[in-house]
Design an enzyme around this catalytic site. Structure first.
Site: not given
Ligand code: 13P
Length: 254
Positions: A13, A15, A98, A100, A170, A176, A216
């Site tokens: 992803n 982002k 997601h 976010e 997740e 992150g 992560s």
């Molecule tokens: P990270 O791998 O940067 O923690 O992000 C995970 C994520 O949100 C994947 O959709």
């Protein structure tokens, strides 16, 4: 069915990262470094770069996916993107719900459900994200939170819809932050998700669904996470922006 028969999906992803020019460069590096694999490799890039990315990966095993999708066929929804538009580009997967999107853009289980169904209607597999935040984990209500997200997010799904979908677990506190769930913590929730799916759609369907872990995941911890019985892939943020790290994660899936 056991783990070995399920489809392994290693998804990045990206982002809101990479311009079109940077997308081409990173994909060129990925093409060089990614190992041969039976796993499905997917990179979900910003919508504006899907065309460029599709062009860059032509003739390779890399799939390009979306990070969101609107629920309506078309219409007055300024700035939104429909499943048919994605499908027309050859997109086969879209991340839906997601954390976010839930946190910053008002996404709810109801809109997740509508978006996922729109994807399925256009032949796109939704990657439906669920996960608890830190407060919910500390209050020991993780399973309650996941159950509601699964039940509402998958409302009115048929078993066939479910088989064409992917679930990504997740935990919000692990995204992150560099703080990964332990393999045991991740497995416990992924096994619980499969149990919920069995209750809703029957065991045969539940056993066939790919469940990813995200939060992560990196080149160091991927092997242990991907070895767990109910973890069939990863949804990777930061580490999917580095060709070398992503390649190592893909090799862990073999
Ligand atoms: P990270 O791998 O940067 O923690 O992000 C995970 C994520 O949100 C994947 O959709």
């Amino acid at each position: 069915m056991n783990k070995n028969l399920r489809k392994v999906v290693i998804a990045g992803n990206w982002k809101m990262n990479k311009t079109a020019t940077e997308t081409k460069a990173l994909l060129a590096e990925m093409k060089e470094k990614l190992p041969q694999t039976d796993a499905t490799i997917l990179l979900c890039v910003p919508a504006i770069n899907i065309g460029t990315a599709m062009e860059s990966v032509k003739g390779t095993a890399i799939n390009i996916g979306a990070q969101n999708c609107h629920w309506a066929k078309n219409g007055a929804f300024t700035a939104e993107i429909s499943a048919d538009m994605l499908n027309d580009f050859g997109v086969k997967y879209a991340i839906i719900g997601h954390s976010e999107r839930r946190q910053y853009f008002g996404e709810t289980d109801e809109t997740v459900n509508k978006r996922a169904k729109a994807c399925l209607e256009s032949g796109i597999s939704p990657i439906i994200c669920v996960g608890e935040n830190l407060d919910e984990r500390e209050k020991d209500i993780t399973k309650d939170v996941i159950r509601v997200q699964i039940e509402k997010g998958l409302a009115d799904f048929t078993a066939e819809d479910m088989k064409n979908s992917i679930i990504a677990y997740e935990p919000v506190w692990a995204i992150g932050t560099g703080k990964t769930a332990t393999a045991q913590q991740a497995e416990e929730v992924c096994a619980y998700i499969r149990e919920l799916l069995a209750g809703l759609f029957g065991n045969e369907t539940a056993q066939a669904v790919t469940i990813q872990y995200g939060g992560s995941m990196n080149a160091k911890n991927a092997a242990e996470l991907l070895a767990m019985e109910n973890i069939d892939g990863g949804l990777i943020g930061g580490a999917s922006l580095k060709a070398e790290d992503f390649a190592t994660i893909v090799s862990c899936a073999n």
